[in-house]
Design a protein around this motif. Structure first.
Motif, mmCIF file in Angstrom:
data_model
loop_
_atom_site.group_PDB
_atom_site.id
_atom_site.type_symbol
_atom_site.label_atom_id
_atom_site.label_comp_id
_atom_site.label_asym_id
_atom_site.label_seq_id
_atom_site.Cartn_x
_atom_site.Cartn_y
_atom_site.Cartn_z
ATOM 1 N N THR A 113 84.222 28.805 -24.944
ATOM 2 C CA THR A 113 85.311 29.259 -25.813
ATOM 3 C C THR A 113 85.993 30.492 -25.260
ATOM 4 O O THR A 113 87.213 30.506 -25.059
ATOM 5 C CB THR A 113 84.761 29.551 -27.225
ATOM 6 O OG1 THR A 113 84.064 28.389 -27.698
ATOM 7 C CG2 THR A 113 85.873 29.896 -28.186
ATOM 8 N N THR A 126 76.338 23.621 -29.062
ATOM 9 C CA THR A 126 77.626 24.182 -29.481
ATOM 10 C C THR A 126 78.556 24.421 -28.307
ATOM 11 O O THR A 126 79.772 24.336 -28.463
ATOM 12 C CB THR A 126 77.417 25.524 -30.212
ATOM 13 O OG1 THR A 126 76.794 26.441 -29.324
ATOM 14 C CG2 THR A 126 76.590 25.338 -31.460
ATOM 15 N N CYS A 132 80.941 33.721 -30.289
ATOM 16 C CA CYS A 132 81.997 32.760 -30.614
ATOM 17 C C CYS A 132 81.532 31.684 -31.608
ATOM 18 O O CYS A 132 82.360 31.085 -32.291
ATOM 19 C CB CYS A 132 82.500 32.062 -29.341
ATOM 20 S SG CYS A 132 83.294 33.188 -28.186
ATOM 21 N N GLU A 133 80.262 31.413 -31.634
ATOM 22 C CA GLU A 133 79.731 30.380 -32.514
ATOM 23 C C GLU A 133 80.012 30.765 -33.964
ATOM 24 O O GLU A 133 79.831 31.902 -34.376
ATOM 25 C CB GLU A 133 78.225 30.275 -32.266
ATOM 26 C CG GLU A 133 77.557 29.132 -32.950
ATOM 27 C CD GLU A 133 76.078 29.088 -32.602
ATOM 28 O OE1 GLU A 133 75.279 28.946 -33.522
ATOM 29 O OE2 GLU A 133 75.758 29.248 -31.403
ATOM 30 N N THR A 134 80.445 29.827 -34.737
ATOM 31 C CA THR A 134 80.750 30.128 -36.139
ATOM 32 C C THR A 134 79.479 30.540 -36.864
ATOM 33 O O THR A 134 78.436 29.909 -36.741
ATOM 34 C CB THR A 134 81.356 28.902 -36.832
ATOM 35 O OG1 THR A 134 80.443 27.816 -36.717
ATOM 36 C CG2 THR A 134 82.689 28.523 -36.255
ATOM 37 N N GLY A 135 79.612 31.630 -37.596
ATOM 38 C CA GLY A 135 78.444 32.158 -38.318
ATOM 39 C C GLY A 135 77.552 32.980 -37.447
ATOM 40 O O GLY A 135 76.458 33.353 -37.853
#
Length: 138
Positions: A113, A126, A132-135
């Motif tokens: 990302t 992911t 960058c990972e959501t959460g």
């Protein structure tokens, strides 16, 4: 390699003196179908893959000639033994191969990302770093 070369004088004398059969001692392969030794009693002319690797050798495509059996907790574990005299030296990677491996390891640490190279491997599920990972909490 003859079966007399695979016998262990200590274990043979123990069986003859006391009449007690050592559980995993079968140098002829009659009981287990393959020459078998207890843990730490294999002949010096045989080695496991790890022992060969520690000596800078590899099995060289030959099949194992014997095995070691031992009990660990409630299961029987096995390690195959290879002849040291038939082993060849380990192959060494070329500089080009080492460079490719280094680039592959850097790619595993680069976030898909943001494109930043992290000091840990990016999770494959992911494809993004922990920031960058959501959460993500970082």
């Amino acid at each position: 390699m003859t079966t007399t070369a695979l016998t262990n004088p200590f274990l043979d004398a123990l069986g003859a003196r006391t009449g007690i059969r050592v559980e995993f001692y079968d140098p002829t392969g009659c009981r287990y179908g393959f020459p078998t030794f207890p843990y730490r009693y294999a002949p010096k002319s045989l080695a496991t893959r790890r022992q060969l690797r520690a000596d800078g050798l590899r099995p060289n495509g030959y099949d194992p000639v014997a095995q070691i059996l031992w009990r660990h907790r409630k299961e029987i574990r096995k390690a195959y033994l290879y002849r040291r005299d038939l082993a060849a030296s380990k192959r060494v990677a070329s500089p080009a191969q080492l460079a490719v491996i280094e680039r592959m390891l850097i790619a595993r640490r680069t976030c898909g990302t943001c494109g930043i190279t992290r000091d840990y491997y990016i999770p494959t599920r992911t494809g993004a770093c922990l920031i960058c990972e959501t959460g993500g909490t970082r």
